[in-house]
Design a protein around this motif. Structure first.
Motif, mmCIF file in Angstrom:
data_model
loop_
_atom_site.group_PDB
_atom_site.id
_atom_site.type_symbol
_atom_site.label_atom_id
_atom_site.label_comp_id
_atom_site.label_asym_id
_atom_site.label_seq_id
_atom_site.Cartn_x
_atom_site.Cartn_y
_atom_site.Cartn_z
ATOM 1 N N ARG A 4 0.851 -1.190 0.000
ATOM 2 C CA ARG A 4 0.000 0.000 0.000
ATOM 3 C C ARG A 4 0.882 1.235 0.000
ATOM 4 N N LEU A 5 0.637 2.155 -0.951
ATOM 5 C CA LEU A 5 1.484 3.336 -1.124
ATOM 6 C C LEU A 5 0.640 4.600 -1.124
ATOM 7 N N VAL A 6 1.281 5.714 -0.708
ATOM 8 C CA VAL A 6 0.744 7.053 -0.949
ATOM 9 C C VAL A 6 1.651 7.730 -1.967
ATOM 10 N N LEU A 7 1.055 8.326 -2.991
ATOM 11 C CA LEU A 7 1.783 9.065 -4.023
ATOM 12 C C LEU A 7 1.325 10.512 -3.961
ATOM 13 N N ALA A 8 2.265 11.433 -3.661
ATOM 14 C CA ALA A 8 1.902 12.844 -3.477
ATOM 15 C C ALA A 8 2.666 13.704 -4.467
ATOM 16 N N ASP A 9 1.918 14.423 -5.331
ATOM 17 C CA ASP A 9 2.525 15.322 -6.321
ATOM 18 C C ASP A 9 1.445 16.290 -6.796
ATOM 19 N N ASP A 10 1.811 17.566 -6.924
ATOM 20 C CA ASP A 10 0.806 18.549 -7.326
ATOM 21 C C ASP A 10 0.612 18.604 -8.840
ATOM 22 N N ASN A 11 1.421 17.866 -9.602
ATOM 23 C CA ASN A 11 1.253 17.774 -11.051
ATOM 24 C C ASN A 11 0.262 16.651 -11.337
ATOM 25 N N GLU A 28 -1.275 -0.900 -4.271
ATOM 26 C CA GLU A 28 -2.488 -0.171 -3.940
ATOM 27 C C GLU A 28 -2.093 1.279 -3.673
ATOM 28 N N VAL A 29 -2.595 2.203 -4.494
ATOM 29 C CA VAL A 29 -2.096 3.580 -4.496
ATOM 30 C C VAL A 29 -3.178 4.549 -4.033
ATOM 31 N N PHE A 30 -2.795 5.449 -3.113
ATOM 32 C CA PHE A 30 -3.655 6.544 -2.674
ATOM 33 C C PHE A 30 -2.986 7.847 -3.107
ATOM 34 N N ALA A 31 -3.613 8.548 -4.052
ATOM 35 C CA ALA A 31 -3.006 9.735 -4.641
ATOM 36 C C ALA A 31 -3.366 10.983 -3.841
ATOM 37 N N ALA A 32 -2.399 11.907 -3.779
ATOM 38 C CA ALA A 32 -2.605 13.167 -3.066
ATOM 39 C C ALA A 32 -1.963 14.288 -3.871
ATOM 40 N N PRO A 47 0.006 3.209 4.996
ATOM 41 C CA PRO A 47 0.745 2.546 3.915
ATOM 42 C C PRO A 47 2.137 2.085 4.376
ATOM 43 N N GLU A 48 2.791 1.305 3.535
ATOM 44 C CA GLU A 48 4.159 0.871 3.805
ATOM 45 C C GLU A 48 5.182 1.917 3.362
ATOM 46 N N ALA A 49 4.797 2.749 2.370
ATOM 47 C CA ALA A 49 5.754 3.740 1.873
ATOM 48 C C ALA A 49 4.996 4.887 1.228
ATOM 49 N N ILE A 50 5.719 6.009 1.066
ATOM 50 C CA ILE A 50 5.161 7.180 0.384
ATOM 51 C C ILE A 50 6.177 7.687 -0.626
ATOM 52 N N LEU A 51 5.700 8.016 -1.837
ATOM 53 C CA LEU A 51 6.498 8.713 -2.840
ATOM 54 C C LEU A 51 6.061 10.170 -2.781
ATOM 55 N N LEU A 52 6.993 11.059 -2.470
ATOM 56 C CA LEU A 52 6.632 12.410 -2.035
ATOM 57 C C LEU A 52 7.401 13.459 -2.837
ATOM 58 N N ASP A 53 6.649 14.277 -3.585
ATOM 59 C CA ASP A 53 7.269 15.375 -4.329
ATOM 60 C C ASP A 53 7.804 16.425 -3.354
ATOM 61 N N ILE A 54 9.017 16.935 -3.614
ATOM 62 C CA ILE A 54 9.610 17.915 -2.703
ATOM 63 C C ILE A 54 8.904 19.264 -2.805
ATOM 64 N N ARG A 69 8.386 11.571 10.012
ATOM 65 C CA ARG A 69 9.385 10.977 10.894
ATOM 66 C C ARG A 69 9.023 11.161 12.369
ATOM 67 N N GLN A 70 8.265 12.213 12.673
ATOM 68 C CA GLN A 70 7.790 12.378 14.048
ATOM 69 C C GLN A 70 6.733 11.337 14.400
ATOM 70 N N GLN A 71 5.911 10.964 13.403
ATOM 71 C CA GLN A 71 4.799 10.050 13.656
ATOM 72 C C GLN A 71 5.171 8.592 13.414
ATOM 73 N N ASP A 72 5.959 8.331 12.380
ATOM 74 C CA ASP A 72 6.304 6.950 12.009
ATOM 75 C C ASP A 72 7.732 6.916 11.475
ATOM 76 N N PRO A 73 8.713 6.729 12.343
ATOM 77 C CA PRO A 73 10.114 6.730 11.903
ATOM 78 C C PRO A 73 10.478 5.561 11.005
ATOM 79 N N LEU A 74 9.620 4.562 10.883
ATOM 80 C CA LEU A 74 9.953 3.371 10.110
ATOM 81 C C LEU A 74 9.349 3.382 8.709
ATOM 82 N N LEU A 75 8.459 4.319 8.405
ATOM 83 C CA LEU A 75 7.807 4.359 7.104
ATOM 84 C C LEU A 75 8.838 4.591 5.992
ATOM 85 N N GLY A 76 8.709 3.856 4.886
ATOM 86 C CA GLY A 76 9.580 4.080 3.734
ATOM 87 C C GLY A 76 9.214 5.374 3.024
#
Length: 372
Positions: A4-11, A28-32, A47-54, A69-76
């Motif tokens: 399960r992933l989160v994908l965050a990008d404003d494009n 399984e992708v949750f877009a933001a 989710p297990e990991a997040i792909l995060l636009d800077i 990192r404050q909430q979940d230091p182990l998240l990818g």
């Protein structure tokens, strides 16, 4: 269903296309489209990991990373940037990101690197579980002294599992270095002279475009495993794998008076062993080696850190490697001065390096001299 992933990008076009490709890979992708929406997905879907636009409007990727990192230091966490800025990438990695990708994405390579991040995330969670079990076992020992003998075997088993996990996640020398004195795991480092080796497969990117992901992983693992064996054989520390390249350190954490020569021998060993190997398709490494003072130690956050070297000598080693052709071993002047009695080399003069104001004096190592 895959991870399960989160994908965050404003494009939105990039977001839609990338989400669709990830879903085809079984994720399984949750877009933001914003940092705030990404944080909501993290809270709701775990989710297990997040792909995060800077770069995003409102709360940007680095601020989201800090909250994660404050909430979940182990998240990818994999950062995405369109800038290709080393400074931004280093800042993200220092803040606790596991990796970063540069737009436009090479999706096959991106999927491989995402899987590596997911593997490391699972290992971190498994390590935490084992540490919790170990702590519980120690507590039981204090409370029930009569069960000492029965509990002792279990504790030893858990300690060995933790050691094995450490050594899969860290280079063996670094793992033992930390096991011997856990206080060395604190954030920070020391300035010391090191030799840095970069080895990169030539022609791999073009080849990867024609391969399935499964075959791609098989090929790259074969070459990187061979290189890793040569690094370890010469007492080097495997700092990291980066796509189709490897970075190794010498003279850290243990002192090695002949660290420059060890790095040079590693390069020749890798080159020779690749020639003799039956690996297919036939590829070749290019090498860059530099020696200088860097800060070596634990970089990241209290929850997640990497043992690595930081400083201009690392950047110069990487830039020298970029100049190397297939099978070419290039040395900086600083490295050459330390190994010149052991190698036949030819000067290549001063070279202009990408993103460096000053030119660098470079030598090509041709052959090692016979030891007397």
């Amino acid at each position: 269903m895959g991870a399960r992933l989160v994908l965050a990008d404003d494009n939105e076009a990039f977001l839609e296309a990338t989400a669709r490709l990830l879903e085809r890979q079984g994720y399984e992708v949750f877009a933001a489209t914003s940092g705030d929406e990404a944080l909501r997905h993290l809270s709701q879907h775990r989710p297990e990991a997040i792909l995060l636009d800077i770069m995003m409007p409102g709360i940007d990727g680095l601020a989201v990373l800090e909250k994660i990192r404050q909430q979940d230091p182990l998240l990818g966490v994999v950062m995405i940037t369109a800038f290709g800025s080393e400074e931004i990438a280093v800042k993200a990695l220092t803040a606790g990101a596991d990796d970063y990708l540069i737009k436009p994405l090479d999706y096959e390579e991106a999927f491989i690197r995402l899987e590596r991040v997911l593997d490391r995330t699972r290992l971190r969670r498994e390590r935490l579980r084992l540490e919790q079990e170990l702590a519980e076992a120690h507590s039981q020992l204090q409370q029930r002294y009569q069960e000492l003998e029965a509990s002792y075997g279990r504790i030893r088993e858990l300690e060995e599992q933790t050691r094995e996990l450490f050594e899969r996640y860290l280079p063996p020398q670094v793992a033992q270095y930390l096991i011997d004195d856990p206080s060395r795991a604190n954030l920070g480092g020391e300035r010391r002279e090191v030799t840095i080796l970069f080895a990169d497969l030539r022609g791999f990117t073009a080849l990867a475009e024609k391969m399935s992901p499964e075959r791609l992983v098989e090929v790259i693992n074969g070459y990187l495993s061979l290189a890793a064996e040569c690094v370890v054989a010469q007492g080097g520390v495997l700092d990291k794998f980066m796509g189709d390249s490897v970075m190794a350190l010498y003279n850290s954490p243990l002192e090695q008076p002949d660290h420059a020569l060890r790095a040079l021998k590693t390069a020749f060993d890798v080159r020779d062993n690749v020639r003799l190997s039956s690996l297919q398709p036939a590829l070749r490494f290019g090498f860059g080696i530099n020696t200088g003072e860097a800060v070596v130690g634990n970089v990241g956050s209290e929850a997640l850190m990497n043992y690595t070297a930081i400083g201009d000598p690392v950047n110069l080693a990487f830039r020298i490697q970029e100049q190397a052709k297939a099978e070419q071993i290039l040395l900086s002047r600083a490295t050459y001065d330390q190994v010149k009695d052991h190698v036949e080399a030819k000067p290549l003069g001063r070279m202009r390096m990408e993103r460096r104001a000053e030119e660098a004096e470079v030598y090509e190592a041709v052959t090692l001299r016979a030891e007397t």
